[in-house]
Design a protein around this motif. Sequence first.
Motif, PDB file in Angstrom:
ATOM      1  N   GLY A   1      34.491 -11.112 -22.237  1.00 37.86           N
ATOM      2  CA  GLY A   1      34.579 -10.358 -20.988  1.00 37.86           C
ATOM      3  C   GLY A   1      34.492  -8.865 -21.234  1.00 37.86           C
ATOM      4  N   TYR A   2      34.186  -8.462 -22.452  1.00 37.66           N
ATOM      5  CA  TYR A   2      33.907  -7.071 -22.834  1.00 37.66           C
ATOM      6  C   TYR A   2      35.122  -6.145 -22.886  1.00 37.66           C
ATOM      7  CZ  TYR A   2      29.155  -8.613 -21.993  1.00 37.66           C
ATOM      8  OH  TYR A   2      27.999  -9.324 -22.032  1.00 37.66           O
ATOM      9  N   HIS A   3      36.153  -6.422 -22.134  1.00 32.09           N
ATOM     10  CA  HIS A   3      37.209  -5.425 -21.985  1.00 32.09           C
ATOM     11  C   HIS A   3      37.799  -5.010 -23.331  1.00 32.09           C
ATOM     12  CE1 HIS A   3      39.828  -3.081 -19.499  1.00 32.09           C
ATOM     13  NE2 HIS A   3      40.822  -3.419 -20.287  1.00 32.09           N
ATOM     14  N   ASN A   4      38.110  -5.997 -24.158  1.00 32.64           N
ATOM     15  CA  ASN A   4      38.724  -5.657 -25.449  1.00 32.64           C
ATOM     16  C   ASN A   4      37.723  -5.070 -26.440  1.00 32.64           C
ATOM     17  OD1 ASN A   4      41.190  -6.410 -24.518  1.00 32.64           O
ATOM     18  ND2 ASN A   4      41.243  -8.396 -25.555  1.00 32.64           N
ATOM     19  N   ILE A   5      36.458  -5.326 -26.218  1.00 31.11           N
ATOM     20  CA  ILE A   5      35.439  -4.684 -27.057  1.00 31.11           C
ATOM     21  C   ILE A   5      35.422  -3.193 -26.753  1.00 31.11           C
ATOM     22  CG2 ILE A   5      32.950  -4.493 -27.463  1.00 31.11           C
ATOM     23  CD1 ILE A   5      32.762  -7.528 -27.020  1.00 31.11           C
ATOM     24  N   VAL A   6      35.421  -2.871 -25.469  1.00 24.59           N
ATOM     25  CA  VAL A   6      35.412  -1.462 -25.055  1.00 24.59           C
ATOM     26  C   VAL A   6      36.669  -0.772 -25.585  1.00 24.59           C
ATOM     27  CG1 VAL A   6      35.442   0.073 -23.043  1.00 24.59           C
ATOM     28  CG2 VAL A   6      33.999  -1.978 -23.022  1.00 24.59           C
ATOM     29  N   LYS A   7      37.784  -1.477 -25.456  1.00 31.28           N
ATOM     30  CA  LYS A   7      39.060  -0.923 -25.941  1.00 31.28           C
ATOM     31  C   LYS A   7      39.003  -0.662 -27.453  1.00 31.28           C
ATOM     32  CE  LYS A   7      43.968  -2.065 -25.375  1.00 31.28           C
ATOM     33  NZ  LYS A   7      44.887  -3.111 -24.867  1.00 31.28           N
ATOM     34  N   ALA A   8      38.427  -1.608 -28.197  1.00 29.75           N
ATOM     35  CA  ALA A   8      38.328  -1.463 -29.649  1.00 29.75           C
ATOM     36  C   ALA A   8      37.464  -0.259 -30.019  1.00 29.75           C
ATOM     37  CB  ALA A   8      37.753  -2.738 -30.269  1.00 29.75           C
ATOM     38  N   VAL A   9      36.365  -0.074 -29.290  1.00 28.60           N
ATOM     39  CA  VAL A   9      35.481   1.057 -29.613  1.00 28.60           C
ATOM     40  C   VAL A   9      36.190   2.377 -29.314  1.00 28.60           C
ATOM     41  CG1 VAL A   9      33.258   2.156 -29.130  1.00 28.60           C
ATOM     42  CG2 VAL A   9      33.408  -0.349 -29.209  1.00 28.60           C
ATOM     43  N   LEU A  10      36.899   2.415 -28.190  1.00 22.90           N
ATOM     44  CA  LEU A  10      37.653   3.634 -27.851  1.00 22.90           C
ATOM     45  C   LEU A  10      38.718   3.900 -28.920  1.00 22.90           C
ATOM     46  CD1 LEU A  10      38.058   3.146 -23.995  1.00 22.90           C
ATOM     47  CD2 LEU A  10      36.689   4.910 -25.127  1.00 22.90           C
ATOM     48  N   ALA A  11      39.388   2.838 -29.366  1.00 15.22           N
ATOM     49  CA  ALA A  11      40.417   3.005 -30.397  1.00 15.22           C
ATOM     50  C   ALA A  11      39.792   3.480 -31.713  1.00 15.22           C
ATOM     51  CB  ALA A  11      41.169   1.684 -30.613  1.00 15.22           C
ATOM     52  N   ALA A  12      38.624   2.929 -32.040  1.00 16.49           N
ATOM     53  CA  ALA A  12      37.957   3.327 -33.284  1.00 16.49           C
ATOM     54  C   ALA A  12      37.573   4.802 -33.256  1.00 16.49           C
ATOM     55  CB  ALA A  12      36.724   2.461 -33.515  1.00 16.49           C
ATOM     56  N   SER A  13      37.395   5.353 -32.050  1.00 15.98           N
ATOM     57  CA  SER A  13      37.045   6.773 -31.937  1.00 15.98           C
ATOM     58  C   SER A  13      38.287   7.648 -32.039  1.00 15.98           C
ATOM     59  CB  SER A  13      36.322   7.036 -30.611  1.00 15.98           C
ATOM     60  OG  SER A  13      37.242   6.970 -29.526  1.00 15.98           O
ATOM     61  N   GLY A  14      39.441   7.026 -32.265  1.00 10.79           N
ATOM     62  CA  GLY A  14      40.680   7.789 -32.444  1.00 10.79           C
ATOM     63  C   GLY A  14      41.378   8.122 -31.142  1.00 10.79           C
ATOM     64  N   GLN A  15      40.928   7.548 -30.034  1.00 14.17           N
ATOM     65  CA  GLN A  15      41.569   7.844 -28.757  1.00 14.17           C
ATOM     66  C   GLN A  15      42.710   6.856 -28.502  1.00 14.17           C
ATOM     67  OE1 GLN A  15      38.662   9.371 -25.686  1.00 14.17           O
ATOM     68  NE2 GLN A  15      37.236   8.150 -26.902  1.00 14.17           N
ATOM     69  N   ASP A  16      43.684   7.329 -27.742  1.00  7.47           N
ATOM     70  CA  ASP A  16      44.845   6.509 -27.412  1.00  7.47           C
ATOM     71  C   ASP A  16      44.432   5.463 -26.379  1.00  7.47           C
ATOM     72  OD1 ASP A  16      47.278   5.453 -26.782  1.00  7.47           O
ATOM     73  OD2 ASP A  16      47.986   7.212 -25.664  1.00  7.47           O
ATOM     74  N   VAL A  17      44.623   4.195 -26.700  1.00  4.65           N
ATOM     75  CA  VAL A  17      44.231   3.145 -25.757  1.00  4.65           C
ATOM     76  C   VAL A  17      45.451   2.398 -25.216  1.00  4.65           C
ATOM     77  CG1 VAL A  17      41.901   2.807 -26.655  1.00  4.65           C
ATOM     78  CG2 VAL A  17      43.802   1.531 -27.659  1.00  4.65           C
ATOM     79  N   SER A  18      46.658   2.978 -25.435  1.00  6.48           N
ATOM     80  CA  SER A  18      47.858   2.254 -24.996  1.00  6.48           C
ATOM     81  C   SER A  18      47.860   2.063 -23.476  1.00  6.48           C
ATOM     82  CB  SER A  18      49.119   2.985 -25.454  1.00  6.48           C
ATOM     83  OG  SER A  18      49.061   4.329 -25.033  1.00  6.48           O
ATOM     84  N   ALA A  19      47.176   2.977 -22.755  1.00  4.51           N
ATOM     85  CA  ALA A  19      47.160   2.859 -21.294  1.00  4.51           C
ATOM     86  C   ALA A  19      46.039   1.954 -20.798  1.00  4.51           C
ATOM     87  CB  ALA A  19      47.012   4.245 -20.663  1.00  4.51           C
ATOM     88  N   VAL A  20      45.144   1.542 -21.691  1.00  2.00           N
ATOM     89  CA  VAL A  20      44.047   0.661 -21.274  1.00  2.00           C
ATOM     90  C   VAL A  20      44.589  -0.767 -21.242  1.00  2.00           C
ATOM     91  CG1 VAL A  20      41.697  -0.118 -21.775  1.00  2.00           C
ATOM     92  CG2 VAL A  20      42.372   2.204 -22.389  1.00  2.00           C
ATOM     93  N   ALA A  21      44.863  -1.230 -20.043  1.00  2.00           N
ATOM     94  CA  ALA A  21      45.490  -2.542 -19.914  1.00  2.00           C
ATOM     95  C   ALA A  21      44.485  -3.653 -20.167  1.00  2.00           C
ATOM     96  CB  ALA A  21      46.064  -2.692 -18.502  1.00  2.00           C
ATOM     97  N   ALA A  22      44.963  -4.753 -20.696  1.00  2.00           N
ATOM     98  CA  ALA A  22      44.096  -5.933 -20.806  1.00  2.00           C
ATOM     99  C   ALA A  22      44.004  -6.537 -19.416  1.00  2.00           C
ATOM    100  CB  ALA A  22      44.698  -6.929 -21.786  1.00  2.00           C
TER     101      ALA A  22
END
Lengths: 262, 161
Positions: free
Chosen positions: B139-160
């Motif tokens: 469903g892509y959501h966690n892929i997008v989250k992983a890429v954002l996290a890999a860029s060093g950005q905080d993803v704690s607010a990106v809800a599943a």
Amino acid sequence: MHNFDFVKPASIADAVKALSSDGAQALSGGQTLLPTMKQRLAAPAVLVSLTGIAEMKGVCRGDGGLHVGAATTHATVAKEAAAHYPALAALAGGIGDPAVRNRGTIGGSIANNDPAACYPAGVLGSGATVVTSKRKIAADDFFQGLFSTALDEGEIVTEVRFPIPEKAAYVKFQQPASRFALTGVFVAKFGTGVRVAVTGAGQGGVFRWTEAEAALSRSFAPGAVDGLSLSGDDMISDLHGSAAYRANLVKVLTGRAVAAAG
Amino acid sequence: MTKVSMTVNGRAVSGEVEGRTLLSAFLREGLGLTGTHVGCDTSQCGACVVHVDGKAIKSCTVFAMDVAGAEVRTIEGMANADGSLGTIQQAFQDHHGLQCGFCTPGMVMSAAALLAENPKPSEADVRHYLDGNICRCTGYHNIVKAVLAASGQDVSAVAAE
Ligand SMILES: Cc1cc2nc3c(=O)[nH]c(=O)nc-3n(C[C@H](O)[C@H](O)[C@H](O)COP(=O)(O)OP(=O)(O)OC[C@H]3O[C@@H](n4cnc5c(N)ncnc54)[C@H](O)[C@@H]3O)c2cc1C
Ligand code: FES
Ligand code: FES
């Protein structure tokens, strides 16, 4: 896929020579030709790659506009045309997906003349000149219907020369599965008048909507096309959209393109 | 058959190919680098994405001979020197960015190309860039989250979702 001999010349002259052999075909980015060959809808005996020809690559300002080498990728046009002709750069940047844009080229796109492709609208809408290995062809004469162009056997597109309009925009209504345009409209306003080119709608491929050109030449405003109506008679009809739907979409997208051009 | 040479993951390689040999086939069958997946073979799915001279391309839609001499990078070249997962790979694991894993090599290579161009992408940038990579599982959501996290950005607010 049937096998073939592969050659990769370094100049236009050598490419033209290689293309004169029996069953030879040009290969540019391969983003259309490879899938076609896999389906055995094309089976060239010799494939002549144009990707090693430096004189066919790059974007530069030339007399009267912007010159784009035929083997320039969509990604390069998206980046390098941005400062000179933003509407063209945006069109290139909206083709397919990043991997398609890193291989696919303007020359391959217009030589193929897919009825749902983006570049034919940009080239026709700009009134560009298509330079080939033997002549110069006005965009109005180049596109000759579904998957057909003015190119002769063995003739290759080497460059496309774009006059730069005062204002322009391309609006693509994406078909999300194919990533092509379901329908797309390119509008360009020149000192001498407005050109409107439509892709993904006409059964004969890209076409100019002359009534809208006349109306927009009088008043370049999104509402100027409100009173016009386009017949669905010659429109593509498929499971993604009926002819009447596309005819209406052309009008809506033309208004949006004028608004986007500002 | 013709001999073709290129650099793959920093190593000079060569092999015998036909005109019609795809880069994906050369990598998988010629070099045994089966990390590059072929999902559709019709240029639609992006599972086969590798880098050629730094640019993401679909290896099923390029002939090996057309990229002779190029620098190619595949998923096998994404791990760290000590064999541990690279940053993007680790982020996919940490954020559950894969299920069956079939699309993952292409996703990781596309994500790497994006981050090279745009080191701090927005969520919309990531979704737009991954347009040509199809995943049937996540469903892509966690892929997008992983890429954002890999860029060093905080993803704690990106809800599943
Ligand atoms: C998933 C996907 C999505 C796509 N989405 C879009 C989209 O949204 N909009 C769009 O417009 N296109 C789209 N395309 C098509 C893409 O833009 C192709 O790159 C383009 O249509 C063909 O360009 P090419 O350089 O790859 O040409 P090739 O595939 O190499 O060649 C296409 C044809 O043109 C001939 N040819 C190539 N170069 C020349 C030349 N210089 N002179 C004469 N003949 C030549 C070839 O012999 C062949 O017949 C998409 C493709 C894919 C796979
Ligand atoms: S396998 Fe190459 S795009 Fe699907
Ligand atoms: S994880 Fe299964 S296809 Fe993406």
